[in-house]
Design an enzyme around this catalytic site. Structure first.
Site, PDB file in Angstrom:
ATOM      1  N   ASP A 179    -103.000  44.552  40.354  1.00 15.95           N
ATOM      2  CA  ASP A 179    -103.811  45.610  39.769  1.00 15.95           C
ATOM      3  C   ASP A 179    -105.264  45.114  39.775  1.00 15.95           C
ATOM      4  O   ASP A 179    -105.506  43.906  39.719  1.00 15.95           O
ATOM      5  CB  ASP A 179    -103.345  45.838  38.324  1.00 15.95           C
ATOM      6  CG  ASP A 179    -103.770  47.190  37.798  1.00 15.95           C
ATOM      7  OD1 ASP A 179    -103.868  48.125  38.585  1.00 15.95           O
ATOM      8  OD2 ASP A 179    -103.992  47.295  36.581  1.00 15.95           O
ATOM      9  N   GLU A 231     -70.189  20.807  37.634  1.00 18.02           N
ATOM     10  CA  GLU A 231     -70.217  21.554  36.364  1.00 18.02           C
ATOM     11  C   GLU A 231     -71.567  21.476  35.669  1.00 18.02           C
ATOM     12  O   GLU A 231     -71.972  22.388  34.955  1.00 18.02           O
ATOM     13  CB  GLU A 231     -69.133  21.028  35.399  1.00 18.02           C
ATOM     14  CG  GLU A 231     -67.713  21.265  35.856  1.00 18.02           C
ATOM     15  CD  GLU A 231     -67.218  20.164  36.797  1.00 18.02           C
ATOM     16  OE1 GLU A 231     -66.085  20.283  37.266  1.00 18.02           O
ATOM     17  OE2 GLU A 231     -67.973  19.209  37.061  1.00 18.02           O
ATOM     18  N   ASP A 282    -100.601  46.411  33.885  1.00 18.91           N
ATOM     19  CA  ASP A 282    -100.746  46.383  32.433  1.00 18.91           C
ATOM     20  C   ASP A 282    -100.359  47.696  31.760  1.00 18.91           C
ATOM     21  O   ASP A 282    -100.021  47.721  30.593  1.00 18.91           O
ATOM     22  CB  ASP A 282    -102.177  46.002  32.045  1.00 18.91           C
ATOM     23  CG  ASP A 282    -103.221  46.914  32.694  1.00 18.91           C
ATOM     24  OD1 ASP A 282    -102.819  47.891  33.359  1.00 18.91           O
ATOM     25  OD2 ASP A 282    -104.426  46.654  32.533  1.00 18.91           O
ATOM     26  N   ASN A 337     -70.118  14.352  35.691  1.00 21.76           N
ATOM     27  CA  ASN A 337     -70.805  15.536  36.230  1.00 21.76           C
ATOM     28  C   ASN A 337     -71.750  16.181  35.223  1.00 21.76           C
ATOM     29  O   ASN A 337     -72.809  16.688  35.586  1.00 21.76           O
ATOM     30  CB  ASN A 337     -69.792  16.572  36.709  1.00 21.76           C
ATOM     31  CG  ASN A 337     -69.057  16.130  37.956  1.00 21.76           C
ATOM     32  OD1 ASN A 337     -69.416  15.121  38.570  1.00 21.76           O
ATOM     33  ND2 ASN A 337     -68.018  16.856  38.331  1.00 21.76           N
ATOM     34  N   THR A 361     -73.676  11.929  32.495  1.00 18.61           N
ATOM     35  CA  THR A 361     -74.378  10.808  33.127  1.00 18.61           C
ATOM     36  C   THR A 361     -75.201  11.258  34.344  1.00 18.61           C
ATOM     37  O   THR A 361     -76.270  10.720  34.592  1.00 18.61           O
ATOM     38  CB  THR A 361     -73.398   9.691  33.532  1.00 18.61           C
ATOM     39  OG1 THR A 361     -72.321  10.243  34.279  1.00 18.61           O
ATOM     40  CG2 THR A 361     -72.839   9.001  32.320  1.00 18.61           C
ATOM     41  N   ASP A 362     -74.720  12.242  35.100  1.00 18.61           N
ATOM     42  CA  ASP A 362     -75.527  12.782  36.205  1.00 18.61           C
ATOM     43  C   ASP A 362     -76.592  13.757  35.712  1.00 18.61           C
ATOM     44  O   ASP A 362     -77.622  13.950  36.352  1.00 18.61           O
ATOM     45  CB  ASP A 362     -74.633  13.526  37.215  1.00 18.61           C
ATOM     46  CG  ASP A 362     -73.988  12.565  38.194  1.00 18.61           C
ATOM     47  OD1 ASP A 362     -74.215  11.353  38.057  1.00 18.61           O
ATOM     48  OD2 ASP A 362     -73.258  13.027  39.087  1.00 18.61           O
ATOM     49  N   ASP A 367     -97.517  51.158  35.410  1.00 11.00           N
ATOM     50  CA  ASP A 367     -97.106  50.021  36.247  1.00 11.00           C
ATOM     51  C   ASP A 367     -95.642  49.635  36.049  1.00 11.00           C
ATOM     52  O   ASP A 367     -95.097  48.860  36.835  1.00 11.00           O
ATOM     53  CB  ASP A 367     -97.978  48.800  35.939  1.00 11.00           C
ATOM     54  CG  ASP A 367     -99.433  49.022  36.303  1.00 11.00           C
ATOM     55  OD1 ASP A 367     -99.680  49.642  37.350  1.00 11.00           O
ATOM     56  OD2 ASP A 367    -100.311  48.594  35.545  1.00 11.00           O
TER      57      ASP A 367
END
Length: 1037
Positions: free
Chosen positions: A360, A318, A721, A815, A818-819, A725
């Protein structure tokens, strides 16, 4: 009204044919009735509005991921089970807590996803801002102002300096001598374009070739003219670009970035395996449903449903989306410090697998600041002493040496005669300005004229009689000194037929007026047989000397330099004493056709060669790209010769023999057929090289990028630019816009913005992207090994029939929190020193390969078995705990659900636990300590695992635990949070934990630490395997 064919090549028609083709009248314009009919038929002159995705569709999208659906199902099942459970058990966590926690996590994830979606697409809106809101139009024989959206085909429109052109107009009448438009947003051309009313006899003309057309959204630099509307709305050039942006956006939606693809594939596989494991876990316990401990078969089935929910929660990482987002955000911050601003976070790592950069030219590979690179003058007294002087500098900052000037053309404290005259001509034939802004010298006016002013300032540094101020205080002081010595009498503006312009001026030190001229060398050299020598005297320019000068001019042009001849005319004839409009010769200045006759005796002073020079750091950056296995393609609207010259200077091309096979115009490429196009592009795939495409228009750019990212399966970055483009930026795997010179349209269509418009910044961003992906793989593997451990733990507990060691809330905490901290800290791992010596990773390379998966299955299995072991050990052999808890047999622990049938089974009370009424509570309420030990072993092993993840294959002994100080801080933070849920009463009740003693921590560390040894053995085998693979690759090569 007869039908008007809007596909006609209006640019090829003479004016009278254009008028006839669009059925209008130049003297009276359209009638109001006719205009209304055309408005109803062809629609308003505005860009289409894009239908936006509804908020409900966005919400639905957030729940289309299979892992999210499994969690959602787990939350629903958990909620249903909670309705049947005993709500009066004071020792248990309230059953509604688990589903609420899972629902909260899902809602938060969805909210973040929706917020990111709402933050995106404004490119189309920015395009609309480029359309002119009003127009001066001739209708019913009267000139008037109307809203630009009401313009129709055939309207006669007047445009003047400063106007934004309201529709695509065919110019039919010039009201001033010249008219120039700045169409750089469409074509990338550096200089304003001279427009004409003459037909362009070229059916397949690019936008740049249509010099009789004024394009919607571009600006009028100078002049006034009349034009006929030939295209409106989505039929205009800017409308076609919007269509391409929309099409590219739709196509790109189907083609996510590489990380998203790999994560989706990984998520789908994981979802499938999670489903199988949950079903197996539930089915294999069918025989236990009827155990009395559950209160009946239905409640037993529900209990094992709950175990399956815990399994689903355990298997799904998660915290991974949050950690990935955090890692990308941190990477984006580091990139921002390097001047690369990432607009879309997943693109941070997409850079890491970039195989081709389509850049470019103007402003990215070059400075976008015109500079004189060489000047040609006589260094002696006769015409045979023609000398070329190289000029240093790559910007408008007026500083830079001129090689050989001080030795040959500096006389005492002052300048040589011809050099002084050169400065006078360049300073006077000039309408530009140099000024200081934010510590840099900038220009207003034409880039070419600004470059001449800069050259005057550089030459002025050699005039020891001039005491100048600091450059940033007075960037054009030497020009001002020269101009102050003259009085301008008249300006003979540029015309296309004579290819020159001149200024008539009088000096305080000379009798009569002098005409200073600048223009095309071929035109002025043809008219002149005289040249100034170093003393400032006029000497004959003999045929052989003229030919030598023409050859030098030709050589300069072949190098991609733009050449200008600088001249003076001392005999001005009837204009010698001209002093204003009342002078008898004034009538000769009114008609521009007379100008070539007035410039009839030019004396050559010299020739200057200009260029938009390459950025100094670009060449090394392209070398780094080659070392990293990345090809560079230059795509520009400029002419082929200029593009090839720049490509040679910066190392995209290496010699002229490559021109036929590696350099093409947009039209050449688009007409060669798909198979030939692929062959051209395949030259730079798999073997770092370069290509050059010049004279490109928006469709060429997009088709090129589409071919690379589609059929040729490349990860292509595209820079740009201008408005032109935008389609290619949107189509590319990663679109990169310019921050300084870039239009809002380009920025909104892009994924990343370069704050300094510098190609070298892209290369630094690629390096950062590779390092980020490397670290991302590390923390993904780290988190997955934790999830595998949790699954093994729950599955083993279920298979053995012992009480479950974790609940869903504890697993979610591990999950997500702490991880999560160490995983985020792993994103700060220092990059490998050879990160830019490796070829780009394949975009379809899985995040977790089969070998790596086996490695982490081994680690995960150890994690799972260690947590089960400590849980079982608590009941079977942990007599030295010091809390007085009773010891049971393994048989009793396995069959705990049948406890109520055991005769004479009693459990001694200890700590807060009273089992006098129901000794069987020892296996549910009494398992709090065993469960806390299990949870703590899981957390501590993960901290050791985080240290293991400092390097994929490098030994921890060699890398050192302090290689990433942030990881040490994160481990300390995670352990602090874990202690909080064990020692703070409020959290003890939520997480069903108890405080741990010193003995407990000794046991936890003893069980957890061996994971380092296990991983060291696996890393050793991995190093051996990688060495063998490297040897095999070398043999193949």
């Amino acid at each position: 009204m007869a039908e008007i064919d809007l596909t006609q090549p209006f640019h090829t028609y003479p004016v009278d044919k254009v008028v006839k083709a669009v059925q209008t009248n130049l003297q009276t314009g359209l009638t109001s009735d006719e205009a209304q009919k055309r408005l109803a038929k062809y629609g308003h002159n505005e860009l289409e509005k894009e239908e936006k995705e509804s908020i409900w569709e966005k919400i639905k999208e957030q729940f289309e991921d299979n892992l999210v659906r499994i969690l959602l199902l787990a939350a629903v099942i958990s909620f249903v089970i909670s309705q049947f459970e005993d709500h009066e058990d004071s020792h248990a966590v309230p059953p509604w807590v688990e589903p609420c926690v899972i629902f909260t996590i899902l809602i938060l994830n969805a909210a973040v996803g929706i917020w990111q979606d709402l933050d995106a697409e404004r490119a189309i809106e920015a395009l609309k801002d480029l359309q002119s809101p009003h127009a001066i139009v001739l209708r019913d024989n009267n000139w008037g102002q109307i809203e630009a959206k009401d313009l129709v085909i055939g309207d006669v429109v007047e445009i003047k300096q400063g106007d934004r052109i309201p529709a695509d107009l065919r110019m039919v009448d010039l009201k001033t001598i010249t008219l120039k438009t700045d169409q750089s947003i469409l074509t990338g051309e550096v200089n304003p374009v001279n427009k004409t009313t003459e037909p362009v006899l070229k059916d397949q003309a690019a936008v740049q070739d249509k010099i009789n057309f004024l394009f919607s959204g571009t600006l009028v630099s100078n002049g006034t003219a009349i034009g006929i509307v030939c295209n409106t709305g989505m039929k205009t050039q800017i409308g076609k670009i919007q269509s391409e942006v929309q099409d590219a956006a739709k196509e790109k939606q189907e083609d996510d970035d590489p990380l998203s693809k790999r994560l989706d594939e990984f998520g789908d596989k994981l979802a499938k395996y999670v489903t199988y494991i949950c079903i197996i876990c539930w089915v294999m316990n069918i025989g236990n449903f009827s155990d009395p401990a559950y209160g009946g078969t239905i409640m037993g089935a529900l209990y094992y449903f709950k175990v399956a929910v815990a399994l689903a929660v355990a298997a799904i990482p998660e915290g991974l989306p949050a950690v990935i987002t955090t890692c990308l955000a941190l990477g984006a911050r580091r990139m921002a410090k390097q001047k690369a601003i990432v607009r879309k976070l997943p693109k941070v790592q997409t850079l890491g697998c970039t195989t081709i950069i389509c850049s470019d030219k103007t402003g990215t590979l070059t400075t976008n600041e015109m500079c004189v690179k060489e000047m040609v003058l006589l260094s002696g007294l006769d015409a045979s002493t023609i000398t070329v002087f190289p000029v240093e500098g790559t910007s408008y900052h007026p500083e830079g040496k001129i090689d050989g000037l001080d030795a040959k053309l500096v006389k005492g404290n002052g300048l040589a005669g011809n050099l002084n005259r050169l400065c006078q001509s360049m300073a006077l034939c000039n309408e530009s300005k140099l000024f200081t802004d934010k510590g840099r010298v900038q220009r207003s006016g034409l880039p070419t004229e600004a470059a001449l002013k800069v050259l005057v300032e550089k030459i002025g540094k050699y005039d020891k009689s001039f005491n100048g101020k600091p450059i940033l205080e007075a960037p054009e002081q030497y020009n001002e000194k020269i101009v102050g010595e003259f009085t301008k009498r008249a300006t003979l503006e540029f015309t296309r037929d004579r290819k020159s312009m001149s200024v008539l001026a009088s000096s305080n030190n000379e009798k009569g007026n002098v005409l200073f001229i600048k223009g095309a060398p071929d035109y002025l050299l043809e008219k002149s047989n005289m040249i100034l020598n170093s003393n400032g005297d006029v000497v004959p320019l003999k045929a052989q000397d003229k030919n030598q000068l023409l050859k030098i001019v030709k050589d300069l042009a072949e190098k991609g330099l733009r050449t200008l001849a600088i001249c003076v005319q001392e005999d001005c004839g009837q204009l010698s004493d001209y002093d204003g409009p009342k002078h008898p010769a004034h009538n000769s200045l009114i008609d521009t056709n007379n100008y070539k006759d007035l410039e009839n005796k030019p004396i050559i002073i010299g020739v200057v060669a200009l260029q938009d020079p390459p950025r100094p750091e670009v060449k090394r950056s392209i070398e780094k790209c080659r070392e990293a296995g990345i090809s560079v393609i230059m795509i520009t609207g400029d002419i082929k010769e200029t593009a090839q010259s720049i490509a040679m200077q910066i190392g995209i091309l290496h010699n002229q023999s490559q021109f036929p096979t590696h350099s093409f115009t947009g039209l050449e490429f688009s007409t060669m057929g798909e198979e030939k196009q692929k062959k051209v592009l395949e030259q730079v795939i798999g073997k770092p090289s370069g290509l050059v495409f010049s004279r490109t228009d928006p469709s060429h750019k997009r088709e090129l990028v589409k071919l690379l990212t589609g059929q040729l399966n490349q990860i292509a970055a595209m820079t740009g630019d201008g408005v032109n483009d935008a389609p290619a930026l949107k189509q590319a795997s990663i679109g990169i816009a310019m921050g300084i010179s870039g239009t809002e349209v380009a920025k909104e269509a892009s994924d990343m913005i370069l704050a300094d418009d510098n190609f070298a910044t892209i290369v630094r961003a690629v390096e950062e992207g590779r390092a980020i992906y490397q670290n991302m793989k590390g923390f993904i593997r780290y988190m997955i090994s934790s999830n595998i451990g949790e699954v093994v733990s729950i599955f083993t507990s279920s298979a053995l029939g012992i009480p479950d060691g974790f609940n869903s809330i504890q697993l979610l905490w591990v999950n997500l929190v702490t991880d999560g901290l160490p995983a985020t800290a792993l994103s700060f791992n220092p990059p490998d020193p050879d990160v830019m010596q490796k070829p780009p990773r394949k975009h379809d390379e899985p995040i977790i390969t089969e070998f790596v998966f086996v490695r982490y299955c081994v680690i995960g299995t150890y994690v799972g078995l260690a947590t089960v072991f400590v849980f079982v050990y608590y009941y079977l052999g942990y007599e030295w705990a010091g809390d007085g808890h009773p010891i049971v047999t393994f048989h009793q622990l396995r069959n705990w659900a049948e406890c109520h049938h055991w005769e004479g089974f009693k459990v001694a009370n200890f700590d807060k636990y009273d089992f006098s009424k129901d000794p069987c509570l020892y296996f549910s309420w009494g398992k709090q300590k065993a469960s806390t030990l299990s949870l703590s072993v899981l957390v501590v092993i993960e901290m050791f695992n985080a240290l293991n993840a400092l390097s994929e294959d490098g030994s921890l002994l060699k890398v050192g635990i302090f290689a990433n100080p942030y990881l040490i801080i994160a481990i300390f933070g995670s352990m602090t949070l874990h202690c909080m849920i064990c020692y703070v009463p409020l959290f003890e009740n939520i997480f069903n934990t108890v405080p741990l003693s010193i003995q407990d921590w000794i046991l936890i560390i003893a069980v957890s630490a061996p994971v380092v040894l296990v991983d060291e053995v696996l890393k050793f085998f991995s190093r051996v395997r990688n060495a063998k693979l490297l040897e095999e690759r070398k043999k193949i090569q």
